[in-house]
Design an enzyme around this catalytic site. Structure first.
Site, short mmCIF file in Angstrom:
data_model
loop_
_atom_site.label_atom_id
_atom_site.label_comp_id
_atom_site.label_asym_id
_atom_site.label_seq_id
_atom_site.Cartn_x
_atom_site.Cartn_y
_atom_site.Cartn_z
NE ARG A 62 -2.22 -1.24 3.48
CZ ARG A 62 -2.46 -0.66 4.66
NH1 ARG A 62 -3.47 0.17 4.81
NH2 ARG A 62 -1.72 -0.93 5.71
CG ASN B 264 -4.18 -4.21 3.82
OD1 ASN B 264 -3.67 -4.21 2.71
ND2 ASN B 264 -3.46 -4.12 4.92
#
Length: 93
Positions: free
Chosen positions: A22, A40
């Site tokens: 990320r 997520n």
């Protein structure tokens, strides 16, 4: 002539959680001038939403599929939509 903004929705499958994926995605998106987020999900995927010029979104998508990401991306499933706006910056969620 400026491009009409689009929204890329990309689901990254593979080993993409707990490996800096990320953060890496956010860094690439900001370099490309995109807004959005990388989030997520419980099933192990990461959902990437990016808005901006289509060429910049396509570049981000190519990077996600490049094999040069943290972890391992096995598959990226995408959807292209009209930009919705309202997103400031690019967040890790």
């Amino acid at each position: 002539m400026t491009e009409t903004p689009v929204r890329l929705s990309a689901w990254a499958h593979g080993q993409v959680q707990g490996v800096g994926f990320r953060w890496w995605t956010r860094s690439r998106a900001l370099e490309l001038g995109l807004t959005g987020y990388a989030r997520n999900h419980r099933d192990g995927r990461v959902h990437v939403v990016a808005e901006g010029p289509r060429t910049a979104c396509e570049t981000l998508l190519s990077l996600l599929r490049s094999g040069d990401t943290p972890g391992r991306v096995d598959l990226v499933v995408t959807d292209w939509l009209d930009a919705q706006g309202g997103i400031i910056g690019f967040e890790e969620r």
